[in-house]
Design an enzyme around this catalytic site. Structure first.
Site, PDB file in Angstrom:
ATOM      1  CD  GLU A 210     -37.953  -8.100   3.161  1.00 41.75           C
ATOM      2  OE1 GLU A 210     -38.447  -8.815   4.046  1.00 41.75           O
ATOM      3  OE2 GLU A 210     -36.727  -8.048   2.937  1.00 41.75           O
ATOM      4  CB  CYS A 244     -44.995  -9.154   8.305  1.00 32.80           C
ATOM      5  SG  CYS A 244     -43.556  -8.219   8.805  1.00 32.80           S
TER       6      CYS A 244
HETATM    7  P1  NAD Z   1     -50.938  -3.669   0.226  1.00 32.03           P
HETATM    8  O1  NAD Z   1     -52.373  -3.834  -0.182  1.00 32.03           O
HETATM    9  O2  NAD Z   1     -50.510  -2.400   0.863  1.00 32.03           O
HETATM   10  O3  NAD Z   1     -50.086  -3.930  -1.081  1.00 32.03           O
HETATM   11  C1  NAD Z   1     -48.717  -3.647  -1.114  1.00 32.03           C
HETATM   12  C2  NAD Z   1     -48.432  -2.743  -2.285  1.00 32.03           C
HETATM   13  O4  NAD Z   1     -48.823  -3.380  -3.476  1.00 32.03           O
HETATM   14  C3  NAD Z   1     -49.169  -1.415  -2.221  1.00 32.03           C
HETATM   15  O5  NAD Z   1     -48.257  -0.372  -2.490  1.00 32.03           O
HETATM   16  C4  NAD Z   1     -50.245  -1.522  -3.273  1.00 32.03           C
HETATM   17  O6  NAD Z   1     -50.483  -0.306  -3.927  1.00 32.03           O
HETATM   18  C5  NAD Z   1     -49.683  -2.530  -4.241  1.00 32.03           C
HETATM   19  N1  NAD Z   1     -50.751  -3.325  -4.843  1.00 32.03           N
HETATM   20  C6  NAD Z   1     -51.852  -3.836  -4.235  1.00 32.03           C
HETATM   21  N2  NAD Z   1     -52.583  -4.557  -5.104  1.00 32.03           N
HETATM   22  C7  NAD Z   1     -51.948  -4.484  -6.289  1.00 32.03           C
HETATM   23  C8  NAD Z   1     -52.207  -5.026  -7.589  1.00 32.03           C
HETATM   24  N3  NAD Z   1     -53.283  -5.764  -7.839  1.00 32.03           N
HETATM   25  N4  NAD Z   1     -51.331  -4.750  -8.573  1.00 32.03           N
HETATM   26  C9  NAD Z   1     -50.224  -4.000  -8.333  1.00 32.03           C
HETATM   27  N5  NAD Z   1     -49.940  -3.473  -7.119  1.00 32.03           N
HETATM   28  C10 NAD Z   1     -50.775  -3.699  -6.123  1.00 32.03           C
HETATM   29  O7  NAD Z   1     -50.469  -4.797   1.169  1.00 32.03           O
HETATM   30  P2  NAD Z   1     -51.057  -6.228   1.469  1.00 32.03           P
HETATM   31  O8  NAD Z   1     -50.813  -7.114   0.290  1.00 32.03           O
HETATM   32  O9  NAD Z   1     -52.397  -6.149   2.096  1.00 32.03           O
HETATM   33  O10 NAD Z   1     -49.987  -6.552   2.635  1.00 32.03           O
HETATM   34  C11 NAD Z   1     -50.196  -7.482   3.617  1.00 32.03           C
HETATM   35  C12 NAD Z   1     -49.139  -8.543   3.437  1.00 32.03           C
HETATM   36  O11 NAD Z   1     -47.857  -7.953   3.505  1.00 32.03           O
HETATM   37  C13 NAD Z   1     -49.165  -9.609   4.518  1.00 32.03           C
HETATM   38  O12 NAD Z   1     -49.016 -10.854   3.891  1.00 32.03           O
HETATM   39  C14 NAD Z   1     -47.934  -9.309   5.346  1.00 32.03           C
HETATM   40  O13 NAD Z   1     -47.369 -10.414   5.964  1.00 32.03           O
HETATM   41  C15 NAD Z   1     -47.019  -8.753   4.308  1.00 32.03           C
HETATM   42  N6  NAD Z   1     -46.007  -7.913   4.941  1.00 32.03           N
HETATM   43  C16 NAD Z   1     -44.736  -8.323   4.872  1.00 32.03           C
HETATM   44  C17 NAD Z   1     -43.763  -7.591   5.505  1.00 32.03           C
HETATM   45  C18 NAD Z   1     -42.323  -8.012   5.479  1.00 32.03           C
HETATM   46  O14 NAD Z   1     -41.496  -7.202   5.876  1.00 32.03           O
HETATM   47  N7  NAD Z   1     -41.995  -9.208   5.061  1.00 32.03           N
HETATM   48  C19 NAD Z   1     -44.111  -6.419   6.170  1.00 32.03           C
HETATM   49  C20 NAD Z   1     -45.436  -6.026   6.218  1.00 32.03           C
HETATM   50  C21 NAD Z   1     -46.392  -6.777   5.583  1.00 32.03           C
END
Ligand code: NAD
Length: 470
Positions: A210, A244
């Site tokens: 997602e 998102c």
């Molecule tokens: P985040 O930093 O919370 O990362 C998501 C998860 O990945 C976390 O649990 C984190 O611990 C893990 N993570 C982070 N970096 C990592 C790495 N280098 N290696 C392994 N795991 C790692 O979230 P984010 O990436 O800042 O999220 C924002 C993005 O999420 C935006 O692009 C948004 O559009 C998307 N999003 C999508 C939805 C959906 O339902 N499609 C919902 C909310 C957010």
């Protein structure tokens, strides 16, 4: 993270022993989750406020109520969803019992994100539980208070032999991903999505991703500026734009823009008052790193509304940018914050071209009072979901699948789709040991007569139908 492999072994043993499979167990855990939400509402609201300064209203409606409704939907339908589904039979299987059986996948990993940290962790959990799986939850470290709160509550309410929570950051997530899971459900950005998929490939584990993207919104000249502005301001600035599904850019002609701007200004003032910073309903950016990225995006185009910021508070005012170009940084990446750029285009055709040139987003929006315009945009674009004359609302209906396409991800959930995502559809054909004479034609030694018979009985004939394919 210490003792992770022990926990995983425990979960796997419970799953293998069949503990999570009975409907009574699934219902008891869904009820326990509802109980957790009910009895800890204040604690969860406090945590969401600490992480995102999320208002009580938004936290209840977009997080707690959302998960509660998903759990109730599952409880209300579980018995029906789990029933074996009979299928149409062919001539050679007419006497057999043929059906699809939904079976749990095993031990699944759910990796959540911070923007709606309760909803994006517990909504997939509802699907995993309803389908009879054991689950490991990994909340986002970025929304640390909510993550800690959930990590302490979940073991107190859910069966510890079947559900576990692991907190931590990227290195802990990477370690988790080295283990074999039967399914991985990831919500977050695409760079980590790629890491998740690579790690999953090592074990041939299926995944749902997602992800995000830039959700474009075309505003047609015939759209009512007042209602369009109010809906856009609500959708973009909810959770300080960290949603998102928020509209990430508005496409309209300069004339429409000039009508829309005063309406946007009025809506902003109406919703958040003269100083949004003092509004109890306006959130904050989750951390300094994300705050700085957003602050830098304010340099694209020209600020016409908002533009103020305060790093100490991680506050960025609801901001509208005009005169942006496709080459500007704000147009190159998903904003995921309280900034709404307006890109001038000359026609609906150009808007569709701009949308189609970009990566496939999670949502495409169109505001118009003309059904033909709405249909044109729907027919000539692709996205995870679509909504006309509003935004975000498509995700509120759990009879619609929620998920992306192309670079916004793949796989869907919500309502029954969550149950399906976490279930294996097992193809079952139950045949009687008798009537062996019916099988002789398929056995060697082959001859022409047997072949003619087999070709006749297995032939799929074209039915009369209304579709006009040649
Ligand atoms: P985040 O930093 O919370 O990362 C998501 C998860 O990945 C976390 O649990 C984190 O611990 C893990 N993570 C982070 N970096 C990592 C790495 N280098 N290696 C392994 N795991 C790692 O979230 P984010 O990436 O800042 O999220 C924002 C993005 O999420 C935006 O692009 C948004 O559009 C998307 N999003 C999508 C939805 C959906 O339902 N499609 C919902 C909310 C957010």
């Amino acid at each position: 993270m210490a003792g992770f492999s022990d926990s995983l072994l425990r979960l796997r043993a419970s799953f293998s022993a069949g503990k999570t499979r009975p409907l009574e167990f699934r219902c008891s855990q869904l009820n326990a989750l509802l109980c957790l939400l009910r009895e800890n509402e204040e604690g969860l609201l406090d945590a969401l406020y600490a992480d995102l300064r999320k208002s009580r209203f938004e936290a209840l409606v977009t997080e707690l109520r959302f998960v509660k409704n998903e759990a109730w939907t599952a409880l209300n339908n579980l018995e029906r969803w789990s029933r074996p589904e009979g299928v149409e039979r062919s001539f050679v299987t007419k006497l057999d019992h043929c059906f699809i059986r939904r079976e749990p996948l095993g031990v699944v990993l759910i990796i959540g994100t911070w923007s709606h940290p309760v909803r994006f962790l517990l909504t997939p959990l509802v699907g995993a539980m309803a389908a009879g799986n054991a689950a490991v939850l990994k909340p986002s470290e970025v929304s640390g208070r909510t993550s800690e709160t959930l990590a302490s509550l979940i073991p107190r309410y859910l069966d510890k032999e079947c559900f576990a929570v692991f907190t931590g950051g990227p290195s802990e997530t990477r370690r988790l991903l080295q283990y074999k899971f039967d399914y991985i459900f990831y919500t977050g950005g695409s760079p980590v999505g790629k890491l998740v998929m690579k790690a999953a490939a090592e074990h041939l584990t299926p995944v749902t991703l997602e992800l995000g993207g830039k959700n474009p919104c075309y505003v047609s000249p015939d759209a009512d500026p007042e209602s369009t502005a109010r809906r856009l301001v609500w959708g973009r600035f909810l959770n300080a734009g960290q949603s998102c599904l928020g509209p990430d850019l508005v496409l309209c002609t300069p004339e429409v823009r000039d009508r829309l701007l005063p309406a946007l200004k009025r809506s902003l003032r109406e919703f958040y008052g003269p100083r949004p910073r003092d509004s109890p309903d306006y959130g904050r950016i989750v951390d300094r790193h994300r705050f700085r990225r957003l602050r830098d995006l304010l340099g694209s185009g020209r600020v016409v509304l908002g533009g103020e910021w305060d790093e100490e508070e991680r506050y960025i005012a609801p901001t509208v940018l005009v005169d942006v170009k496709e080459s500007d940084p704000v147009m190159k990446e998903e904003i995921f914050g309280p900034i709404l750029p307006i890109l001038s285009i000359s026609s609906m055709g150009e808007a569709i071209e701009v949308i189609s040139r970009g990566q496939k987003p999670l949502a495409v929006y169109v505001f118009s009072s003309c059904a033909k315009v709405i249909r044109e945009v729907l027919d000539h674009t692709s996205s995870g979901g679509f909504c006309s004359n509003d935004n975000l609302m498509q995700s509120s209906l759990n009879t619609l699948p929620f998920g992306g396409v192309g670079s916004s991800g793949f796989g869907t959930y919500h309502g029954r789709f969550s149950f399906e995502t976490f279930s294996h559809r097992r193809a079952c054909l139950l045949r009687s040991p008798g009537l062996e004479s019916l099988n002789v034609a398929r056995y060697p030694p082959y001859n022409q007569q047997k072949l003619n018979w087999i070709l006749w009985v297995t032939d799929v004939r074209r039915r009369d139908c209304s579709c006009s394919v040649l």
